[in-house]
Design an enzyme around this catalytic site. Structure first.
Site, mmCIF file in Angstrom:
data_model
loop_
_atom_site.group_PDB
_atom_site.id
_atom_site.type_symbol
_atom_site.label_atom_id
_atom_site.label_comp_id
_atom_site.label_asym_id
_atom_site.label_seq_id
_atom_site.Cartn_x
_atom_site.Cartn_y
_atom_site.Cartn_z
ATOM 1 N N LYS A 95 48.568 33.849 39.532
ATOM 2 C CA LYS A 95 50.002 33.834 39.857
ATOM 3 C C LYS A 95 50.418 32.614 40.692
ATOM 4 O O LYS A 95 51.529 32.121 40.542
ATOM 5 C CB LYS A 95 50.401 35.120 40.585
ATOM 6 C CG LYS A 95 50.460 36.334 39.669
ATOM 7 C CD LYS A 95 50.982 37.557 40.405
ATOM 8 C CE LYS A 95 51.056 38.745 39.483
ATOM 9 N NZ LYS A 95 51.619 39.942 40.117
ATOM 10 N N ASP A 131 58.549 40.461 39.262
ATOM 11 C CA ASP A 131 58.014 41.684 39.899
ATOM 12 C C ASP A 131 59.038 42.301 40.853
ATOM 13 O O ASP A 131 59.306 43.503 40.804
ATOM 14 C CB ASP A 131 56.749 41.363 40.709
ATOM 15 C CG ASP A 131 55.508 41.316 39.831
ATOM 16 O OD1 ASP A 131 55.529 41.904 38.732
ATOM 17 O OD2 ASP A 131 54.527 40.690 40.259
ATOM 18 N N GLY A 157 50.804 39.771 47.134
ATOM 19 C CA GLY A 157 51.724 39.239 46.118
ATOM 20 C C GLY A 157 52.881 40.178 45.801
ATOM 21 O O GLY A 157 54.045 39.750 45.741
ATOM 22 N N ALA A 158 52.577 41.481 45.641
ATOM 23 C CA ALA A 158 53.635 42.433 45.288
ATOM 24 C C ALA A 158 54.633 42.549 46.441
ATOM 25 O O ALA A 158 55.856 42.552 46.227
ATOM 26 C CB ALA A 158 53.025 43.796 44.972
ATOM 27 N N ASN A 178 51.227 45.462 57.981
ATOM 28 C CA ASN A 178 50.056 45.010 57.205
ATOM 29 C C ASN A 178 48.790 45.042 58.043
ATOM 30 O O ASN A 178 48.827 44.826 59.256
ATOM 31 C CB ASN A 178 50.278 43.591 56.664
ATOM 32 C CG ASN A 178 49.308 43.279 55.539
ATOM 33 O OD1 ASN A 178 49.197 44.065 54.594
ATOM 34 N ND2 ASN A 178 48.588 42.172 55.626
ATOM 35 N N ARG A 179 47.692 45.347 57.363
ATOM 36 C CA ARG A 179 46.390 45.405 58.036
ATOM 37 C C ARG A 179 46.050 44.024 58.610
ATOM 38 O O ARG A 179 45.767 43.887 59.782
ATOM 39 C CB ARG A 179 45.343 45.852 57.001
ATOM 40 C CG ARG A 179 43.975 46.077 57.510
ATOM 41 C CD ARG A 179 43.065 46.519 56.393
ATOM 42 N NE ARG A 179 43.070 45.590 55.260
ATOM 43 C CZ ARG A 179 42.371 45.743 54.155
ATOM 44 N NH1 ARG A 179 41.623 46.821 54.005
ATOM 45 N NH2 ARG A 179 42.414 44.850 53.185
ATOM 46 N N GLU A 182 47.717 38.041 60.145
ATOM 47 C CA GLU A 182 48.093 36.689 59.747
ATOM 48 C C GLU A 182 48.955 36.712 58.476
ATOM 49 O O GLU A 182 50.022 36.087 58.396
ATOM 50 C CB GLU A 182 46.791 35.883 59.513
ATOM 51 C CG GLU A 182 46.981 34.439 59.103
ATOM 52 C CD GLU A 182 47.735 33.637 60.164
ATOM 53 O OE1 GLU A 182 47.603 33.988 61.352
ATOM 54 O OE2 GLU A 182 48.470 32.701 59.787
ATOM 55 N N GLY A 272 55.404 53.623 40.598
ATOM 56 C CA GLY A 272 55.115 52.237 40.230
ATOM 57 C C GLY A 272 55.325 51.914 38.755
ATOM 58 O O GLY A 272 55.371 50.741 38.376
HETATM 59 P P1 NDP Z 1 47.108 41.633 46.927
HETATM 60 O O1 NDP Z 1 45.624 41.622 46.854
HETATM 61 O O2 NDP Z 1 47.839 40.339 46.955
HETATM 62 O O3 NDP Z 1 47.550 42.447 48.273
HETATM 63 C C1 NDP Z 1 46.995 43.688 48.565
HETATM 64 C C2 NDP Z 1 47.694 44.274 49.810
HETATM 65 O O4 NDP Z 1 47.181 45.585 50.044
HETATM 66 C C3 NDP Z 1 47.442 43.468 51.092
HETATM 67 O O5 NDP Z 1 48.572 43.551 51.914
HETATM 68 C C4 NDP Z 1 46.258 44.238 51.717
HETATM 69 O O6 NDP Z 1 46.209 44.098 53.104
HETATM 70 C C5 NDP Z 1 46.646 45.657 51.373
HETATM 71 N N1 NDP Z 1 45.497 46.565 51.364
HETATM 72 C C6 NDP Z 1 44.556 46.698 50.400
HETATM 73 N N2 NDP Z 1 43.665 47.657 50.734
HETATM 74 C C7 NDP Z 1 44.063 48.137 51.941
HETATM 75 C C8 NDP Z 1 43.568 49.141 52.811
HETATM 76 N N3 NDP Z 1 42.477 49.849 52.515
HETATM 77 N N4 NDP Z 1 44.225 49.388 53.960
HETATM 78 C C9 NDP Z 1 45.340 48.693 54.290
HETATM 79 N N5 NDP Z 1 45.862 47.707 53.502
HETATM 80 C C10 NDP Z 1 45.239 47.443 52.345
HETATM 81 O O7 NDP Z 1 47.587 42.537 45.739
HETATM 82 P P2 NDP Z 1 49.044 42.578 45.066
HETATM 83 O O8 NDP Z 1 50.059 42.504 46.149
HETATM 84 O O9 NDP Z 1 49.129 41.613 43.956
HETATM 85 O O10 NDP Z 1 49.044 44.027 44.439
HETATM 86 C C11 NDP Z 1 49.153 45.167 45.263
HETATM 87 C C12 NDP Z 1 49.325 46.380 44.370
HETATM 88 O O11 NDP Z 1 50.565 46.265 43.679
HETATM 89 C C13 NDP Z 1 48.240 46.517 43.281
HETATM 90 O O12 NDP Z 1 47.758 47.822 43.319
HETATM 91 C C14 NDP Z 1 48.967 46.265 41.982
HETATM 92 O O13 NDP Z 1 48.493 47.110 40.969
HETATM 93 C C15 NDP Z 1 50.393 46.658 42.339
HETATM 94 N N6 NDP Z 1 51.374 45.965 41.545
HETATM 95 C C16 NDP Z 1 52.206 46.737 40.787
HETATM 96 C C17 NDP Z 1 53.139 46.150 39.998
HETATM 97 C C18 NDP Z 1 54.003 47.020 39.169
HETATM 98 O O14 NDP Z 1 54.693 46.483 38.293
HETATM 99 N N7 NDP Z 1 54.042 48.319 39.410
HETATM 100 C C19 NDP Z 1 53.323 44.687 39.919
HETATM 101 C C20 NDP Z 1 52.412 43.963 40.792
HETATM 102 C C21 NDP Z 1 51.477 44.599 41.550
HETATM 103 P P3 NDP Z 1 45.424 42.837 53.789
HETATM 104 O O15 NDP Z 1 46.386 41.674 53.728
HETATM 105 O O16 NDP Z 1 45.169 43.298 55.167
HETATM 106 O O17 NDP Z 1 44.183 42.614 52.979
#
Ligand code: NDP
Length: 310
Positions: A95, A131, A157-158, A178-179, A182, A272
């Site tokens: 992306k 998105d 990203g989302a 957010n966890r 940064e 979603g």
């Molecule tokens: P990223 O990897 O960019 O971000 C993931 C996020 O989730 C980060 O903020 C991360 O926090 C947080 N996270 C993950 N695991 C944990 C946990 N155990 N505890 C706390 N925070 C957590 O992924 P995306 O943003 O691209 O995607 C996120 C979700 O969105 C995915 O599941 C994807 O399937 C969904 N999505 C759905 C779409 C739709 O059309 N419905 C479109 C795009 C995405 P940290 O920064 O601390 O790691």
């Protein structure tokens, strides 16, 4: 004396010439091409949803699921140009990486810093981010975000895509929880650049209690995504109050633990699948000019997820 009637018998040659002319008028074996590029991508169900819409609307279009290694992304984009693709989606991990290979970015893609949908306009490839707009279409079925107080979990990203569109749509206040601190701060800065005046960033530790003033609560993390379907968002469930709108980005399964808990507490919910379908609706419109039927697309996806449960 009447003039002699002239007639001519059609020979076999005439008939085949006429048939060939008719065939060149009606047959077209060249389909317009679209795709999703990602890695891994095999489990991405977008093809099912988009091709259901193409069939339903009688479009001679295809949507391919193509695995592209990050090292081959530039060549893949060049190949899509050479083969006249009408456009393509980008998913993990392309992306952000795709941006240098495109000719221009639409405003939201520029603000978000990521592209999930590429559209060919003339000979140029333009990066869009659909998105967040897809999410907003779902949200607006329940509430207009203008002037609202939003709590959003996640800063990936989302979350970036959703946050920027909420800011552009006039949300009054967004609290990013957010966890990773940064990443949360980076998103807060992005939202400030998108014009949001009131943005707060909270480092997520333990169970978060949602403020009573929140009107929209969004899970934009990957917590709850298949196969981790029992994973639970670390929040105080009693802080989910009736009247709040609770949205989850997780498309698979659509009924996450958060959605079920929020429903039990009288919240209005958005799953979603709505976001997934609506970003697809926008992409298809951008590529083909046709407004696809979201119900057909959602039904195709639900069928896929049902068969996965069996
Ligand atoms: P990223 O990897 O960019 O971000 C993931 C996020 O989730 C980060 O903020 C991360 O926090 C947080 N996270 C993950 N695991 C944990 C946990 N155990 N505890 C706390 N925070 C957590 O992924 P995306 O943003 O691209 O995607 C996120 C979700 O969105 C995915 O599941 C994807 O399937 C969904 N999505 C759905 C779409 C739709 O059309 N419905 C479109 C795009 C995405 P940290 O920064 O601390 O790691």
């Amino acid at each position: 004396m009447p003039a002699p009637v002239e007639f001519r018998v059609e020979t076999r040659h005439d008939l085949s010439q006429r048939g060939a002319a008719a065939m060149t008028r009606t047959l077209n074996f060249k389909q317009e091409l679209t795709a999703v590029l990602g890695k891994p991508v095999a489990e991405n169900p977008t093809q099912v949803m988009v091709e259901a819409a193409y069939r339903h609307h009688g479009l001679q279009w295809r949507y391919l699921t193509i695995e592209v290694d990050p090292l081959q992304l530039e060549d893949a984009v060049r190949g899509a140009r050479a083969m006249g693709f009408a456009g393509f989606n980008c998913t993990i991990p392309h992306k952000v990486a795709v941006v240098p290979y495109l000719d221009d970015l639409a405003e939201s893609a520029r603000l978000i810093g990521a592209v999930n949908c590429v559209v060919r306009r003339g000979g140029r490839l333009i990066g869009e981010n659909t998105d967040g707009r897809g999410f907003l279409t779902s949200l607006r079925s329940l509430v207009d975000p203008r002037g609202r107080h939003v709590v959003m979990f996640g800063a990936g990203g989302a979350a970036r895509a959703i946050g920027v569109e909420l800011a552009l749509a006039g949300a009054a206040r967004i609290v990013v929880v957010n966890r990773g601190e940064e990443r949360g701060r980076e998103l807060a800065a992005v939202l400030g650049r998108a014009g949001l005046k009131d943005v707060q960033c909270i480092a997520w530790q333990g169970r978060y209690s949602i403020p009573r003033t929140a009107e929209v609560v969004i899970n934009a993390t990957s917590i709850g995504l298949f196969p981790d379907v029992d994973a639970e968002l670390p929040i105080e469930l009693d802080s989910l109050l009736p009247g709040m709108v609770v949205a989850d980005v997780i498309p698979n399964p659509p009924r996450t633990r958060l959605i079920r808990s929020a429903e039990q507490r009288g919240c209005r919910v958005i799953d979603g699948l709505g976001m997934l379908v609506n970003q697809g609706v926008i992409g298809i419109k951008l590529w083909t000019g046709t407004d696809p039927d979201p119900a057909v697309m959602r039904a195709a996806l639900e069928e896929v997820f049902r068969s996965q449960e069996r």
